[in-house]
Design a protein around this motif. Structure first.
Motif, PDB file in Angstrom:
ATOM      1  N   HIS A  68      13.653 -11.110   2.184  1.00 51.12           N
ATOM      2  CA  HIS A  68      13.303 -12.515   1.510  1.00 51.12           C
ATOM      3  C   HIS A  68      14.461 -12.902   0.542  1.00 51.12           C
ATOM      4  N   LYS A  69      14.836 -14.080   0.290  1.00 52.95           N
ATOM      5  CA  LYS A  69      15.755 -14.455  -0.770  1.00 52.95           C
ATOM      6  C   LYS A  69      15.402 -14.059  -2.095  1.00 52.95           C
ATOM      7  N   ASN A  70      14.187 -14.035  -2.565  1.00 57.23           N
ATOM      8  CA  ASN A  70      13.666 -13.713  -3.773  1.00 57.23           C
ATOM      9  C   ASN A  70      13.980 -12.088  -4.039  1.00 57.23           C
ATOM     10  N   LYS A  71      13.717 -11.383  -2.956  1.00 57.76           N
ATOM     11  CA  LYS A  71      13.672 -10.012  -2.959  1.00 57.76           C
ATOM     12  C   LYS A  71      15.293  -9.891  -3.274  1.00 57.76           C
ATOM     13  N   ALA A  72      16.403 -10.482  -2.561  1.00 60.65           N
ATOM     14  CA  ALA A  72      17.580 -10.436  -2.880  1.00 60.65           C
ATOM     15  C   ALA A  72      18.052 -11.021  -4.171  1.00 60.65           C
ATOM     16  N   ALA A  73      17.539 -11.866  -4.782  1.00 61.03           N
ATOM     17  CA  ALA A  73      17.936 -12.332  -6.147  1.00 61.03           C
ATOM     18  C   ALA A  73      17.174 -11.120  -7.127  1.00 61.03           C
ATOM     19  N   ARG A  74      16.009 -10.727  -6.887  1.00 61.88           N
ATOM     20  CA  ARG A  74      15.506  -9.604  -7.691  1.00 61.88           C
ATOM     21  C   ARG A  74      16.286  -8.470  -7.794  1.00 61.88           C
TER      22      ARG A  74
END
Length: 87
Positions: A68-74
């Motif tokens: 997920h893009k949020n996991k990548a950002a995290r």
């Protein structure tokens, strides 16, 4: 076991797709581990360089919806913060 021609084809495709996605996920994990090991070594310049390459890998994997893009950002945020905290 798949009974129809369509179901057999989908089963074949899912095996190939799973193999490809697993490869990408492995590449992601390796990139993150490289950054973490550079951080543990304590060299900020090397860590920043490795982080830049890892960011590219993380973004590519997220664009393909492997993670997920949020996991990548995290991941990027935490690695960046760790690099900035180096003396």
């Amino acid at each position: 076991m798949a009974n129809t021609v369509q179901a057999r084809k989908r089963a074949r495709q899912s095996v190939a797709r799973n193999k490809h996605n697993s490869s990408l996920r492995s590449m992601l994990r390796t990139a993150i581990k490289r950054v973490r090991s550079a951080i543990e070594a304590g060299d900020k310049a090397v860590a920043a360089d490795v982080f830049q390459k890892a960011t590219s890998v993380i973004d590519r994997v997220a664009d393909k919806k492997i993670i997920h893009k949020n996991k990548a950002a995290r991941h990027k945020s935490r690695l960046s913060a760790a690099i900035k905290s180096l003396a």
